[in-house]
Design a protein around this motif. Sequence first.
Motif, PDB file in Angstrom:
ATOM      1  N   ILE A  11      -1.792   8.251   1.068  1.00 42.67           N
ATOM      2  CA  ILE A  11      -1.956   9.554   0.442  1.00 42.67           C
ATOM      3  C   ILE A  11      -2.563  10.477   1.496  1.00 42.67           C
ATOM      4  O   ILE A  11      -3.616  10.158   2.055  1.00 42.67           O
ATOM      5  CB  ILE A  11      -2.881   9.482  -0.789  1.00 42.67           C
ATOM      6  CG1 ILE A  11      -2.508   8.280  -1.683  1.00 42.67           C
ATOM      7  CG2 ILE A  11      -2.849  10.785  -1.540  1.00 42.67           C
ATOM      8  CD1 ILE A  11      -1.086   8.271  -2.176  1.00 42.67           C
ATOM      9  N   ALA A  29      -5.742  10.421  -4.408  1.00 39.55           N
ATOM     10  CA  ALA A  29      -5.726   8.965  -4.513  1.00 39.55           C
ATOM     11  C   ALA A  29      -6.490   8.478  -5.743  1.00 39.55           C
ATOM     12  O   ALA A  29      -6.062   7.539  -6.431  1.00 39.55           O
ATOM     13  CB  ALA A  29      -6.315   8.340  -3.249  1.00 39.55           C
ATOM     14  N   THR A  88       0.826  -1.203   0.000  1.00 37.77           N
ATOM     15  CA  THR A  88       0.000   0.000   0.000  1.00 37.77           C
ATOM     16  C   THR A  88       0.865   1.258   0.000  1.00 37.77           C
ATOM     17  O   THR A  88       2.061   1.217   0.281  1.00 37.77           O
ATOM     18  CB  THR A  88      -0.922   0.042   1.235  1.00 37.77           C
ATOM     19  OG1 THR A  88      -0.113   0.060   2.417  1.00 37.77           O
ATOM     20  CG2 THR A  88      -1.875  -1.136   1.272  1.00 37.77           C
ATOM     21  N   LEU A 147      -4.055   3.593  -0.163  1.00 39.78           N
ATOM     22  CA  LEU A 147      -4.243   3.195  -1.559  1.00 39.78           C
ATOM     23  C   LEU A 147      -3.558   1.851  -1.773  1.00 39.78           C
ATOM     24  O   LEU A 147      -2.341   1.721  -1.565  1.00 39.78           O
ATOM     25  CB  LEU A 147      -3.638   4.252  -2.490  1.00 39.78           C
ATOM     26  CG  LEU A 147      -3.693   3.952  -3.993  1.00 39.78           C
ATOM     27  CD1 LEU A 147      -5.148   3.940  -4.485  1.00 39.78           C
ATOM     28  CD2 LEU A 147      -2.875   4.976  -4.779  1.00 39.78           C
ATOM     29  N   ARG A 203      -4.905   6.292  -8.639  1.00 37.28           N
ATOM     30  CA  ARG A 203      -5.497   5.011  -9.020  1.00 37.28           C
ATOM     31  C   ARG A 203      -5.722   4.959 -10.534  1.00 37.28           C
ATOM     32  O   ARG A 203      -5.432   3.952 -11.187  1.00 37.28           O
ATOM     33  CB  ARG A 203      -6.824   4.817  -8.283  1.00 37.28           C
ATOM     34  CG  ARG A 203      -7.496   3.489  -8.607  1.00 37.28           C
ATOM     35  CD  ARG A 203      -8.908   3.402  -8.062  1.00 37.28           C
ATOM     36  NE  ARG A 203      -9.460   2.083  -8.293  1.00 37.28           N
ATOM     37  CZ  ARG A 203     -10.758   1.822  -8.436  1.00 37.28           C
ATOM     38  NH1 ARG A 203     -11.635   2.798  -8.346  1.00 37.28           N
ATOM     39  NH2 ARG A 203     -11.173   0.595  -8.635  1.00 37.28           N
ATOM     40  N   VAL A 221      -9.073   2.250  -2.845  1.00 39.01           N
ATOM     41  CA  VAL A 221      -8.882   2.989  -1.596  1.00 39.01           C
ATOM     42  C   VAL A 221      -9.452   2.125  -0.478  1.00 39.01           C
ATOM     43  O   VAL A 221     -10.628   1.779  -0.480  1.00 39.01           O
ATOM     44  CB  VAL A 221      -9.580   4.356  -1.648  1.00 39.01           C
ATOM     45  CG1 VAL A 221      -9.523   5.031  -0.282  1.00 39.01           C
ATOM     46  CG2 VAL A 221      -8.924   5.244  -2.708  1.00 39.01           C
TER      47      VAL A 221
END
Length: 216
Positions: free
Chosen positions: A6, A184, A3, A40, A188, A48
Motif C-alpha cells: 500500500i 492499510a 502480501t 500488508l 486490514r 502491517v
Amino acid sequence: MKTAIIFDTEYLTDAGALGRLWFGPEDPDPMLVQIGAVTLSLEDDFEVLARYEAVVMPLDRQGMPCQATPYFEELTGVSNARIAQDGGTLQAGLDGLRDFAAGAPLWSWGKDELYALGVSCYLAGIAPPIPAHRFGNVRNLVLKAGMPQEDMARLSSNELGGYYGLPNQDARAHDAVDDALSIAVALRHLLQKSALRPEDFDRPVQAEGQAPRAVG
C-alpha cells in the motif's frame, strides 16, 4: 508470505493547483517529492509488516533542483531543508519501492502510478522501473466492500481509516507514510470482517467482474 504493498505519494503543488490541474502559469510541475509504502500481510491477522519511505529531490525540465513552495511545506511537513538533506534521485526512490515490493502488487488511493510516478518519470526522461500492470486502485477494493461512490468521492487517503472508525491520532495528513498506513489500516479492517478477501488483491488492473470497455 502473501502480501500487498500500500503506497502513497506527495508531489509539488501550490495553493489552488489541484483545482487548476497544475495548468496555472506559475504552478509547478507535479514532481514526486515523497514516497511512502507499507507491506500488508494477506495472511493470519493481516498485520502491517514493514514501512518504506523515500524523499526525492525534484528537478525541473532542465535538470535543476526545484524549491518546494511554502504551501507544500506546510501541507506535507516536508521542508526544503529536509529535501536538501535527504532527497535522493527519482531513480533511486523508485528502485527502492520496486525492491521493497518484492514482486507484490502495489495499491494506492487513486492512480498515483500515473499522476505522480508516471509524470515524474516522463519529466526526468527515465523508464518507470515498475510496470503498470502491477498497480491497483484501492477505490476498486472499497467499492467491492460496499463503500458508496459518493463517500468515496469526498475522501482523501488520510481519511480512509477514520471513515471506518479507525483513527490514528499520531498520523499526519499528507505525509506519504502516514497516508499509506491509513489506507492499510482500513484494508486490514475490511479483511478482518471478511468484506474483502486476500484474493481480491491478486488482480490490480481492474475490479473483479469489471470488463474492459472499448473507446471510440
